[in-house]
Scaffold this motif. Structure first.
Motif, PDB file in Angstrom:
ATOM      1  N   ALA A  21       0.742  -2.208  -7.713  1.00 34.86           N
ATOM      2  CA  ALA A  21       1.125  -1.251  -8.537  1.00 34.86           C
ATOM      3  C   ALA A  21       2.436  -1.644  -8.301  1.00 34.86           C
ATOM      4  O   ALA A  21       3.594  -1.230  -9.421  1.00 34.86           O
ATOM      5  CB  ALA A  21       0.900  -0.009  -7.807  1.00 34.86           C
ATOM      6  N   THR A  22       3.831  -2.235  -7.707  1.00 30.41           N
ATOM      7  CA  THR A  22       4.657  -2.248  -8.231  1.00 30.41           C
ATOM      8  C   THR A  22       5.273  -3.823  -8.393  1.00 30.41           C
ATOM      9  O   THR A  22       6.626  -4.517  -8.319  1.00 30.41           O
ATOM     10  CB  THR A  22       5.338  -1.734  -6.509  1.00 30.41           C
ATOM     11  OG1 THR A  22       4.932  -2.020  -5.665  1.00 30.41           O
ATOM     12  CG2 THR A  22       5.526  -0.051  -6.696  1.00 30.41           C
ATOM     13  N   GLY A  23       4.320  -4.720  -7.552  1.00 30.09           N
ATOM     14  CA  GLY A  23       4.780  -6.361  -8.314  1.00 30.09           C
ATOM     15  C   GLY A  23       5.033  -6.706  -6.889  1.00 30.09           C
ATOM     16  O   GLY A  23       4.803  -7.794  -6.564  1.00 30.09           O
ATOM     17  N   MET A  63       1.115  -0.923   0.005  1.00 35.71           N
ATOM     18  CA  MET A  63      -0.133  -0.100  -0.227  1.00 35.71           C
ATOM     19  C   MET A  63       1.127   1.346  -0.318  1.00 35.71           C
ATOM     20  O   MET A  63       0.476   1.976  -0.767  1.00 35.71           O
ATOM     21  CB  MET A  63      -0.952   0.289   1.259  1.00 35.71           C
ATOM     22  CG  MET A  63      -1.754  -1.364   1.273  1.00 35.71           C
ATOM     23  SD  MET A  63      -2.967  -1.145  -0.260  1.00 35.71           S
ATOM     24  CE  MET A  63      -3.921   0.188  -0.104  1.00 35.71           C
ATOM     25  N   LEU A  64       2.132   0.859   0.815  1.00 36.59           N
ATOM     26  CA  LEU A  64       2.754   2.713   1.092  1.00 36.59           C
ATOM     27  C   LEU A  64       3.387   2.508  -0.247  1.00 36.59           C
ATOM     28  O   LEU A  64       3.928   3.396  -0.760  1.00 36.59           O
ATOM     29  CB  LEU A  64       3.817   2.088   2.035  1.00 36.59           C
ATOM     30  CG  LEU A  64       3.297   2.912   3.147  1.00 36.59           C
ATOM     31  CD1 LEU A  64       4.836   2.790   4.083  1.00 36.59           C
ATOM     32  CD2 LEU A  64       2.760   4.864   3.294  1.00 36.59           C
ATOM     33  N   SER A  65       4.410   1.598  -0.891  1.00 35.41           N
ATOM     34  CA  SER A  65       4.338   1.381  -2.313  1.00 35.41           C
ATOM     35  C   SER A  65       3.549   2.351  -3.489  1.00 35.41           C
ATOM     36  O   SER A  65       3.700   3.076  -4.210  1.00 35.41           O
ATOM     37  CB  SER A  65       5.135   0.560  -2.781  1.00 35.41           C
ATOM     38  OG  SER A  65       4.911  -0.787  -3.086  1.00 35.41           O
ATOM     39  N   GLY A  66       2.037   1.960  -3.556  1.00 32.14           N
ATOM     40  CA  GLY A  66       1.167   2.140  -4.681  1.00 32.14           C
ATOM     41  C   GLY A  66       1.388   3.867  -4.240  1.00 32.14           C
ATOM     42  O   GLY A  66       1.117   4.735  -4.936  1.00 32.14           O
ATOM     43  N   ALA A  67       0.562   4.200  -3.158  1.00 31.46           N
ATOM     44  CA  ALA A  67       0.990   5.400  -2.648  1.00 31.46           C
ATOM     45  C   ALA A  67       1.916   5.948  -2.909  1.00 31.46           C
ATOM     46  O   ALA A  67       1.875   7.580  -3.833  1.00 31.46           O
ATOM     47  CB  ALA A  67       0.393   5.751  -1.081  1.00 31.46           C
ATOM     48  N   THR A  68       2.843   5.909  -2.223  1.00 26.67           N
ATOM     49  CA  THR A  68       4.787   6.831  -2.950  1.00 26.67           C
ATOM     50  C   THR A  68       4.245   6.680  -4.723  1.00 26.67           C
ATOM     51  O   THR A  68       5.068   7.792  -5.435  1.00 26.67           O
ATOM     52  CB  THR A  68       6.157   5.935  -2.216  1.00 26.67           C
ATOM     53  OG1 THR A  68       5.532   5.646  -0.988  1.00 26.67           O
ATOM     54  CG2 THR A  68       7.024   6.597  -2.897  1.00 26.67           C
ATOM     55  N   GLN A  69       4.339   5.783  -5.737  1.00 26.44           N
ATOM     56  CA  GLN A  69       3.829   5.628  -6.894  1.00 26.44           C
ATOM     57  C   GLN A  69       3.971   7.277  -7.113  1.00 26.44           C
ATOM     58  O   GLN A  69       3.501   8.042  -7.826  1.00 26.44           O
ATOM     59  CB  GLN A  69       4.194   4.722  -7.554  1.00 26.44           C
ATOM     60  CG  GLN A  69       4.448   4.687  -8.866  1.00 26.44           C
ATOM     61  CD  GLN A  69       3.954   3.228  -9.595  1.00 26.44           C
ATOM     62  OE1 GLN A  69       2.892   2.452  -9.389  1.00 26.44           O
ATOM     63  NE2 GLN A  69       4.816   2.415  -9.520  1.00 26.44           N
ATOM     64  N   GLY A  70       2.363   6.837  -6.672  1.00 23.28           N
ATOM     65  CA  GLY A  70       1.207   7.226  -7.416  1.00 23.28           C
ATOM     66  C   GLY A  70       1.260   9.061  -6.561  1.00 23.28           C
ATOM     67  O   GLY A  70       1.135  10.061  -7.784  1.00 23.28           O
ATOM     68  N   LEU A  71       2.006   9.062  -5.266  1.00 22.52           N
ATOM     69  CA  LEU A  71       2.165  10.360  -5.177  1.00 22.52           C
ATOM     70  C   LEU A  71       3.845  11.200  -6.091  1.00 22.52           C
ATOM     71  O   LEU A  71       2.811  12.311  -6.277  1.00 22.52           O
ATOM     72  CB  LEU A  71       2.847  10.221  -3.783  1.00 22.52           C
ATOM     73  CG  LEU A  71       3.698  11.796  -2.920  1.00 22.52           C
ATOM     74  CD1 LEU A  71       1.515  12.710  -3.134  1.00 22.52           C
ATOM     75  CD2 LEU A  71       3.737  11.953  -0.993  1.00 22.52           C
ATOM     76  N   GLY A  72       4.303  10.675  -6.213  1.00 20.20           N
ATOM     77  CA  GLY A  72       5.481  10.633  -6.734  1.00 20.20           C
ATOM     78  C   GLY A  72       4.898  11.630  -8.184  1.00 20.20           C
ATOM     79  O   GLY A  72       5.343  12.472  -8.804  1.00 20.20           O
ATOM     80  N   GLU A  73       4.328  10.509  -8.732  1.00 17.22           N
ATOM     81  CA  GLU A  73       3.833  10.928 -10.171  1.00 17.22           C
ATOM     82  C   GLU A  73       3.230  12.143 -10.001  1.00 17.22           C
ATOM     83  O   GLU A  73       2.573  13.043 -11.111  1.00 17.22           O
ATOM     84  CB  GLU A  73       2.686   9.724 -11.076  1.00 17.22           C
ATOM     85  CG  GLU A  73       3.416   8.823 -11.102  1.00 17.22           C
ATOM     86  CD  GLU A  73       2.907   7.655 -11.972  1.00 17.22           C
ATOM     87  OE1 GLU A  73       1.758   7.699 -11.642  1.00 17.22           O
ATOM     88  OE2 GLU A  73       2.661   6.453 -12.388  1.00 17.22           O
ATOM     89  N   ARG A  74       2.096  12.659  -9.134  1.00 13.17           N
ATOM     90  CA  ARG A  74       1.428  14.041  -8.961  1.00 13.17           C
ATOM     91  C   ARG A  74       2.097  14.812  -8.951  1.00 13.17           C
ATOM     92  O   ARG A  74       2.196  16.339  -9.061  1.00 13.17           O
ATOM     93  CB  ARG A  74       0.588  13.480  -7.909  1.00 13.17           C
ATOM     94  CG  ARG A  74      -0.625  14.377  -7.773  1.00 13.17           C
ATOM     95  CD  ARG A  74      -2.237  13.504  -6.877  1.00 13.17           C
ATOM     96  NE  ARG A  74      -2.583  13.194  -7.265  1.00 13.17           N
ATOM     97  CZ  ARG A  74      -3.740  12.741  -6.906  1.00 13.17           C
ATOM     98  NH1 ARG A  74      -3.814  12.902  -5.498  1.00 13.17           N
ATOM     99  NH2 ARG A  74      -4.250  11.757  -8.029  1.00 13.17           N
TER     100      ARG A  74
END
Length: 828
Positions: A772-774, A577-588
């Motif tokens: 999101a990250t596998g 969940m954190l890796s998915g959130a971090t990836q999404g946050l970075g893109e945003r």
């Protein structure tokens, strides 16, 4: 927004960050470790505000008794006593604590009846903890003792009722039938039926539960520093007990908590009592920290205890036709909130085996013991243990090699994603290949001259009464729990059959960040931590997303007032969940920064790009660094419109896939990642003493994409150590009168370097197609799988004696008793 002041800025990693390389997937050293290892970490015990008072609790020594009277006059007259609270005081102004099942009403201090040794009856506040403990001795409580109910199977009979208002010791139970179970059992060539026991264990964190509460009379609100787990999810246990709205009861968890393993979800009693005391004392802060005896005997923190009856239907060719699991779950004195551990095993109902026809039934029973709360694995370890035991015994009865028997019934890789009968879905993995790989490796390494399984060595050891054996087992670790299913037992189950998908309420994971004037990125977590390494994880992923160095990132934590409600750190969730959130946050954040730069240069958005921690014009390569962008943002936008701030909510992976709809709408446990492990512990049993020595622990683990291999290995090593303790040593036993038998570390034996062997760990990576990250959840591995593996290896070692490890923990006295019984039978 608020956060801790913890310095979470790492040094640059020397081996990553170059062109084409990433920090994610490297063993970036844990950011948290420096302050922990140098004594700079701050725990609850380190928080003592000026003018702070201290609370102690009077706990009953009776397992079951009616309170006839409480005389607090002597205590209140003590010159150093600031406050005495009893249930009468609580009932006048506050509310009962939320319970895990409907119909129960539990108060923070016992009302009328005590139901387990260690249950708090009164609270005393004084200037000093030692004085407070002296004063509680001045309280005179008169009891009428009642018969206790200790054995969970006895509790089923309802001869003595623990909760008169409930009218039964079996407040809940359910039967799930998947497929044609009765037909499978009636048509099978062989049905094996056995009983197994799983003893009462729990997490024993280095730091016990603690709280410092302060009431603000002017704002009529509370600020509570505490080490509660899931502080935004279970904050209702505190604010509802106080009778306040959530915005007036802030729970603030330090960045460093000395372990929890699920147990600190249930420390709301302490939070509420300290807050009540502070309010009664016009806002003076009140502190309470459990001592070790309190933690072991009565901290509402024991884990599950189960009595299993298991059947396995098999054909003579080794095909498993059906599985029938029934168990009695010893709940202790109260059904703990928010959820118990009986349902999660449905997410791994058949473990790694392809079995379509399954019955799963449980009865929850109340006994006069400490209540049950979460513990690493959350009810799955005993389930996997029971399955592996019946598989061992089936293979033995059928005369089939247990490895071949397991191989024959494993889920095949071409069946992935694989929906198990209870509608959870395993995402990916090649189980047969993994099992073969580890078996071939161990056999080639150890079943050779000089190896631990050298046939000549085994024979020589056996002649001396030492039996060696190894078993190869494969286990699923369900990851990334959903939240919607967790109130199934408080829901109208009849209505679930027609429940709509739109009614499903899942929780995303929240992450936010801002860029400061010097270009540093500050990220804020809504979830708390108890040692998992969240700051490290977010740092390395965000560094990759923003193409900056980890040393340019700080990660802090939000309190419950600033953070939205998230599920938080449990159920092997956070890596995914954190890796998915971090990836999404970075893109945003990248998108925001490009927009900001385009506006500054008066260009179209597609004529700028983000690269290496800056936005540049494609035509001229002119660049705006992060600090430049912050200055532009501050100059041109209001606080609420800043583009150098971003937030992102990563949705639970199951909610984005229709395949999970059946499980989601029916409130079956949803765990969309299936990490797995193959274990091969080599054990040696001394038949003269019953002692088990684990000579070496081989394991192959797969948690999908490894975000940080150091953290992955650390989780696995710790989990295996806990699994060894569970399998062989740890137990919260009770005598027939309900007195706890393990209230010190002399009684409750934890594994140490003497018991934890050399662990040879291998890894494979089968990325999850659902995340999101596998990555797959892997925070509970080891504890989930090691007990079953160790017990299975004991079975292999003692096969010549026809002894099975039918009880966990398999302590020396129990194993010696089984061996003695087997020897007596064999001599007849």
């Amino acid at each position: 927004m608020s956060g801790t002041g913890t310095d979470a800025r790492p040094e640059s990693h020397p081996d990553a960050g170059d062109e084409g390389e990433t920090f994610t997937g490297t063993g970036l050293e844990r950011i948290e470790d420096r302050r922990i290892l140098t004594g700079e970490a701050q725990y609850i015990h380190d928080i003592t505000p000026e003018d702070c008072l201290h609370m102690a609790l009077l706990r009953t020594t009776h397992a079951h008794a009616r309170i006839e009277s409480i005389d607090t006059s002597a205590a209140e007259n003590h010159p150093d006593c600031e406050l005495v609270l009893t249930s009468e005081d609580l009932q006048a102004e506050y509310h009962p604590m939320p319970c895990g099942l409907k119909g129960f009403e539990e108060w923070s201090l016992a009302v009328d009846t005590v139901r387990f040794v260690g249950e708090p009856v009164a609270a005393v506040v004084a200037t000093d903890r030692y004085v407070a403990e002296d004063i509680i001795d001045e309280i005179d409580v008169a009891y009428e003792t009642l018969d206790p109910v200790v054995d969970p199977l006895d509790a089923l009979e309802d001869e003595t009722i623990i909760h008169d208002d409930i009218g039964t010791n079996v407040p809940d139970g359910e039967e799930f039938v998947f497929g044609a179970v009765d037909e499978a059992f009636s048509e099978a060539d062989t049905v094996i039926e056995r009983e197994y026991s799983w003893g009462r264990i729990s997490g024993v964190p280095l730091e016990t539960a603690g709280v410092v509460a302060e009431y603000d009379p002017d704002a009529d609100s509370f600020h509570i520093d505490c080490n509660i787990q899931l502080h935004t999810l279970v904050d209702d246990t505190v604010y509802e007990t106080l009778g306040y709205p959530p915005e007036r009861v802030v729970l603030d968890v330090p960045a460093d908590v000395g372990g929890s393993f699920g147990t600190k979800i249930a420390i709301h009693r302490y939070c509420s009592l300290a807050a009540m005391a502070s309010q009664q004392l016009d806002g003076r802060p009140v502190k309470f920290v459990e001592d070790r005896v309190e933690n072991l005997q009565g901290g509402d923190m024991h884990s599950t205890q189960r009595e299993y009856s298991v059947r396995l239907a098999c054909d003579d060719d080794g095909t498993i036709r059906g599985l029938d699991v029934q168990f009695v779950d010893d709940f202790g004195a109260w059904p703990r909130y928010p959820v118990n551990q009986t349902l999660k095993p449905l997410s791994v109902l058949t473990d790694s085996y392809d079995i379509q026809d399954v019955r799963y039934r449980y009865d929850l029973v109340m006994t006069n013991k400490t209540s049950q709360t979460a513990y690493r694995g959350f009810g799955v370890p005993p389930h996997l243990y029971a399955i592996e035991m019946i598989v061992d015994e089936a293979a033995r009865e059928l005369g089939i090699d247990p490895v071949s028997f397991r191989q024959q019934n494993l889920i095949e890789p071409d069946a992935m994603p694989y929906e198990i009968p209870s509608h959870n879905i395993y995402d990916s993995g090649d189980y047969p290949a993994a099992l073969n790989h580890l078996r071939d490796h161990v056999e080639a390494t150890e079943r050779v001259d000089g190896g631990l399984l050298d046939p000549e060595t085994i024979e020589a050891q056996r002649a001396d009464g030492r039996y060696r054996g190894v078993s190869y087992t494969l286990h699923i670790e369900p990851g990334v729990s959903g939240s919607d299913w967790t109130d199934r037992q408080r829901s109208d189950r009849e209505a679930l059959a027609t429940r709509d998908r739109d009614a499903v309420n899942e929780l995303p994971e929240h992450l936010r960040a801002e860029i400061t004037e010097d270009g540093t990125v500050r990220a804020f977590l809504a979830a708390d931590s108890s040692g998992q390494g969240h700051q490290t994880l977010v740092t390395q992923l965000l560094a990759d997303e923003l193409e900056i160095l980890p040393s340019d990132i700080e990660v802090e934590y939000l309190d419950s007032g600033a953070a939205p409600t998230v599920y938080g750190s449990a159920a092997s969730r956070m890596a995914v969940m954190l890796s998915g959130a971090t990836q999404g946050l970075g893109e945003r954040m990248q998108s925001n920064l490009c927009q900001l730069a385009a506006e500054e240069w008066d260009l179209d958005l597609d004529t700028v790009s983000y690269r290496d921690g800056a936005v540049e014009r494609i035509d001229t390569n002119e660049r705006l660094a992060l600090s430049d962008l912050v200055a532009i943002d501050v100059a041109n936008r209001s606080e609420g419109e800043r583009l150098t701030r971003a937030r992102y909510d990563y949705d639970h992976p199951a909610t984005t896939r229709e395949a999970f709809d059946t499980a989601l709408t029916a409130k079956y446990p949803v765990y969309p990642t299936a990490a797995f492990a193959v274990n091969a512990p080599i054990v040696e049993v001394d038949t003269k003493t019953g002692e088990v020595d684990i000579l070496k622990f081989y394991t192959l683990r797969d948690c999908g994409t490894q975000l940080n291999p150091v953290i992955v290995e650390g989780q696995a090593h710790g989990g295996i150590a806990q699994g060894i303790g569970a399998a062989l040593m740890e137990e919260f036993g009770y005598d027939e009168s309900g007195q706890p038998q393990a209230v010190t570390f002399f009684d409750y034996l934890l594994p140490s370097i003497k018991n934890v062997p050399n662990i040879e760990m291998q890894h494979s990576e089968t990325p999850s197609p659902f995340t999101a990250t596998g990555a797959k959840g892997t925070g509970e591995g080891g504890m989930i799988d090691a007990p079953a593996s160790i017990a299975s290896s004991i079975n292999q070692a003692l096969e010549p004696l026809d002894v099975v490890a039918d009880r966990i923990p398999m302590t020396p006295n129990r194993l010696r008793r089984r061996i003695r019984e087997a020897e007596a039978t064999n001599d007849q």
